[in-house]
Each structure stands twice: as structure tokens, then as C-alpha cells.
Design a protein around this motif. Sequence first.
Motif, short mmCIF file in Angstrom:
data_model
loop_
_atom_site.label_atom_id
_atom_site.label_comp_id
_atom_site.label_asym_id
_atom_site.label_seq_id
_atom_site.Cartn_x
_atom_site.Cartn_y
_atom_site.Cartn_z
N GLU A 65 0.63 -1.11 -0.04
CA GLU A 65 0.13 -0.11 -0.09
C GLU A 65 0.85 1.25 -0.02
N VAL A 66 2.00 1.14 0.87
CA VAL A 66 2.96 2.32 0.69
C VAL A 66 3.58 2.38 -0.63
N SER A 108 1.08 4.10 -2.79
CA SER A 108 0.91 5.58 -2.48
C SER A 108 2.06 6.30 -3.02
N ARG A 140 1.77 7.10 -6.79
CA ARG A 140 0.64 8.10 -7.13
C ARG A 140 1.48 9.69 -7.03
N GLU A 141 2.44 9.62 -5.85
CA GLU A 141 3.20 10.76 -5.77
C GLU A 141 4.16 11.07 -6.93
#
Length: 653
Positions: free
Chosen positions: A369-370, A373, A376-377
Amino acid sequence: MTTLSSPHSLCFFKTTTANKTHLPQTQNPVKITSPHHLLDKISARNTFSWNNLIQTHLTNKHPHNALSIYHQMLLLGVPPDNHTLPRVLTASRCSGNLNFGKQVHAHVFKLGFSSDLYVISALIDFYGRLESVDSAKWVFDKSVNSGCNSVSWTMLARLYMMQNKPGLAVELFHRMVELGAEVDHVALATAIGACGVLKSMQEGRKVHGVARKCGLEFDVLVSNSLLKMYIDCDSIEDARAIFVKMPSKDVISWTEMIGACVKNGAFNDGLKLLRQMVKDGIKPDALSFSSVLPACARMAAHKLGKEIHGYLLRNGIDFNIVVQNAIMDMYVKSGFIQYASNIFAGMKERDVISWTVMIFGYTSHGQGEVGLSLFREMEKDLSSEIDQFTYATVLHACSTACMVEEGWFYFNRIKAPKVTHCALMVTILVRAGLFDEARIFIEEHRIGRHPEVLRALLDGCRIHKEVKIGKRVIEQLCEMEPLNAENYVVLSNWYADSAKWDMVDKLRETIRDMGLKPRKAYSWVEFRNKIHVFGTGDVSHPRSEGIYWELECLLKKLEDEGHRPNPDFSLHDVDEERESIQIGHSEMLALSFGLISTQAGATVRVTKNLRMCRSCHEFSKSVSKIVGQEIIIKDQSYFHHFKDGCCSCGDFW
């Protein structure tokens, strides 16, 4: 080929003064930035000063200004010489002004420099880069004395290399030698480099022979080129032989050899070379450390990686983005994800490798999940171009996090997905238990005959205990890869789990008759700068009695708390582990050694060459809770961070 005009047909400026040299026309006249008084001071017939002014503009990357200076020089009647013309041709090339350069070519004839070696070389370079290598070849063939000019030969060979024609560069070199042209170290290095691109040992040895005859074999440039050529041709022994004989080695020599050792898995050799390099008084540069850091990207070598990181900081080595990426990758692969995260957070600039390494790092440590994330950044960072490798890493993150919708979303964004991407999509689906969707996906993309896709499917069968589907997949793998021993081992374990011992014996006989050697399971742990290796049922370690005693005590505590061993090996790939009691598995022996050797509360780090079995995984989770210590076990798939009775992989591995 573009036909070059005769020098007499080129256009010239007309001047009112009959005795002045005709001036070449510029397509876009450039305003001269030099003060007028400076031009006045050098307006006398001082060619040297004008040449320096032209060179200054070239050095400052102002080629248009250099052309304007040349224009002024001719207007004032200052005669160009054989230093002026090559610089003006370079300025024409840098500014992309083909017409201006052609007119300068006419000046070469008009002023009598058609046989000057440096002028001809500049013309070859000019035409080769702005028009075509054929045009450059035309200039070369028409030039007087070009046959004995090593510079011209080498320039033409480099142009062939720039156009990805290494074969023609090698042919040109051999022709040069046949015609008796002078062979220098630059010509040799260029030809050797072309052989490396071709990956042709035969041609490389021929050029090596020429270097030996010319007495230039151990010129540093030539030796370094030979070193790289043999490495590119996958002949590490030949490269090592050159390296050992070199009377003088520079930082490039050492770095090439270090990189070759590391790439070929000889990590300790690479590290030894780095130490010897420093001992010999050669200061490693950023590339040297980038080459050796992958050797430290292992849990057993994390201390060396930290030492190198510290050396970089203490000695002010250029901490560029390549070095930062290498350090980050080293920490990710040696089990220190937080250290890698700190490096990443402190980077002033990042490229696609920086982002991909960190996304992979979080994913391989069970934090999919990290990783998503972070991706997406990354998408918001317009300077980073997302490539196929990054998308593969993102899909891997989706599989780790069991995020099917996100997986579909990112898979559909890949313009031309490869088999690797498809296999990862299968992994995402089967880990979520969506076997029907996985089957439809495989059929639609016609990828059912790819072993990596079938192995992805098999992983899902192992996780969800889909034994029947798993058996069919294993049988397909045995058919597709008849010489892969691991496939027969997995099938043998499946039969053993079903108590079909006649089939187990038959498969073992097949493996033996075919001369196949299944991989054995090994685990290792680092303690006091030594690597302690354990095999299944190993009793060879000097502290074996204490190791087994510790494991038996732990097992007794777990039994008292209701823990029961999980004997599931049906889709496991190490047959020997089935026949060993649970505490005889290699990772358990290494874990026990780590527990009795480290201080209370210290993290125990173990590496295994194959996948952990389910029984050892469950055991490690429970042990981490009993002893109150974090246990990190790296197998061929993931870093398993066991803490307080839980694992970072979420039991999906």
C-alpha cells in the motif's frame, strides 16, 4: 548519400574590396556580444587572437557568436589558418548550420588547407554529424594524405559507432592497418570498443593482437578498452588477465574490474578489489562505489554497505543521484527499508530509478500500500517518465497489497504489456482467489504456455490450497520444462501429500535417471563478521547442540500454548524438508543460532535461498511473540518481518 557540391559552386558574400577573402553567409546573423573596443584591439592581422576569441565562444557554448566573430575576422581581412577553420567547422556543427559549414569547406580549398590533417578531421566530423556518414566518407576518400592520418580514420570510425554500425568501424580499422596507416592508442580504443558492442571475441582478439604488435597493449586507454571489451563479451577471465598484467591502473581500470566481479556474482572479489584499490593509493570515485554497492545489497553484507556509506560521507565523494540510488537499493536489499526511506526523503532530485527502487523496496518488505501511495506521488512529478519496469513494480505492489481494482487500472495503462506484466496480473487475481478471472485473462492474452505465468498461477494455488488446479499446473510445467528438477520435486511433494508413495518413488527415479539435481535449501546468518550457513538437518556447526536445544525449548513453549506445526508441503519445492523434522529446517537452525548469539531484544536476520515453507512461517511468527524480538527472514520472494506474532507479508508470499 547527399552529393557534395564542388567548392566552386558554393555561394559567397561579395565584398567591395577586391583583395579581401569572400565571406560565407550565415543563415541567422547573431549579434556579437563582445564589446566593440575589444574587436578594435584585435583588428590587426593577428590570427592568434581571433582564434582565441572564437575558442572562447565555443567553450562558453555560444557557437553562433563564434560564427559571427569569424565573419568579422574575414571582413577585416584577417587570414584564417589551420587552427581557425576546425574551430569554425565545430561552431557550424554545434549550431546545426550545414550551409555555413559547406561554405567554410570551400574556404578550405581556396586557402590551401585541403591536405591539413586537423582541418580534414574537422570536416569529416562536421559532415558525419550534420549530413551523413557517407558524406564524411566522401571527404575522407577525396582528401590528400588521409590514408596515413590516424585522426581521420578514427574520426570516421567513431561516426560509424555513433550511427550504431560497429561492424563497419571494425572493418575500417582493419583496412587502416592493411594500408599501413599509423595506429595510435585512440584508434585502438575505438576499434576495441566497437568489438565490445558487437560482443565479438574473435574480432576483439584480432585488434588485441594489433595492439600487442604496436607496443600499445598496456597503454592505459588501450588496456581499459580491452578490459571493458572482454567484460562485454562475458569473458571475465580474459579481463582479469589484462587487469593483472597492467603496469599502471587508473580509477577506470579498478572500477571496470570491480563492476565485472559484482555483476558476475563474485561479490567478495569485488569488495577485495575495492580495498586493494584504496590501499594502492587510487581514490575511488562515485562510479566505483556505485559499482560495488550491489555487492552489499545482501543481509549478510549490510555492515559493509554501511561502512561504504560512511566512507562516502566522510570523504566528500560526489553524492550524485546515481550513488544515492545505489545506496538506497543496497539498504532495500539488505533489509533496512527505513534507512532507504531516509535517503529517498533527503534527495534533492529524483529520477525514475529512484522512485522505482523505493516502490520496490516497500513492496518487497510487505508494504504494498505504501508502494502504491509513493507511485501516485511519482505521477505528480512530471520530470519522471514512467517506464515498463516501474509499471511492473507497481503491479507487484498491487499483488502484495491484494488490490485487484488498482491492479486492473494500472495494467490497462500499459500500452504494450509484456509477459512479465501479464504474469503479475495473474498473480494479483489468484492471490485474491479469483481463479476463473485468471483463467479467462490467460486465455484472452494467449499466455498459457509461458512458465512464469503458470508459476504465478501455482502461487495462488499454494496460498488458497487449490490442490487439484495446482497439480494440473505442475504437470504442465513438467511438460514445458522437462529439465527443471524443481517442477518434479513439487509434483513429488503433491503425491506425497496425497499418500501416493508409488508415484513419489517413480518421480524420484525419473529425477535420478535424468541426472537432474534439485536445489538444496540453505539458510545463513551473519555474526561477528562471519557467515554461518545451515542446511536441512545440519549438525555440522560447532554449536549444534545448543542450537537444537534452543529450538526444542521454543517448540515446547509453543505446544504448551496450543501451537501445532503445519505440515503442508504439497506445493513446496524442497523435497528434503518434508523428510526432516520441523526444527531441522535450515531457516529454523539459522534462527536458533541467531537467538542464542545476539543480545536480548536485537533483531535476528536470516536469509534463505528458497521459499519458506508454511510450517516455518507459522513457527517464526509465534517465536517472535515469545522471545519479544523482531525476526527478519528473507527468502526468494520477500522480506518477512516477524514481530509480536505477525508477519509483514500478511501470510501472502
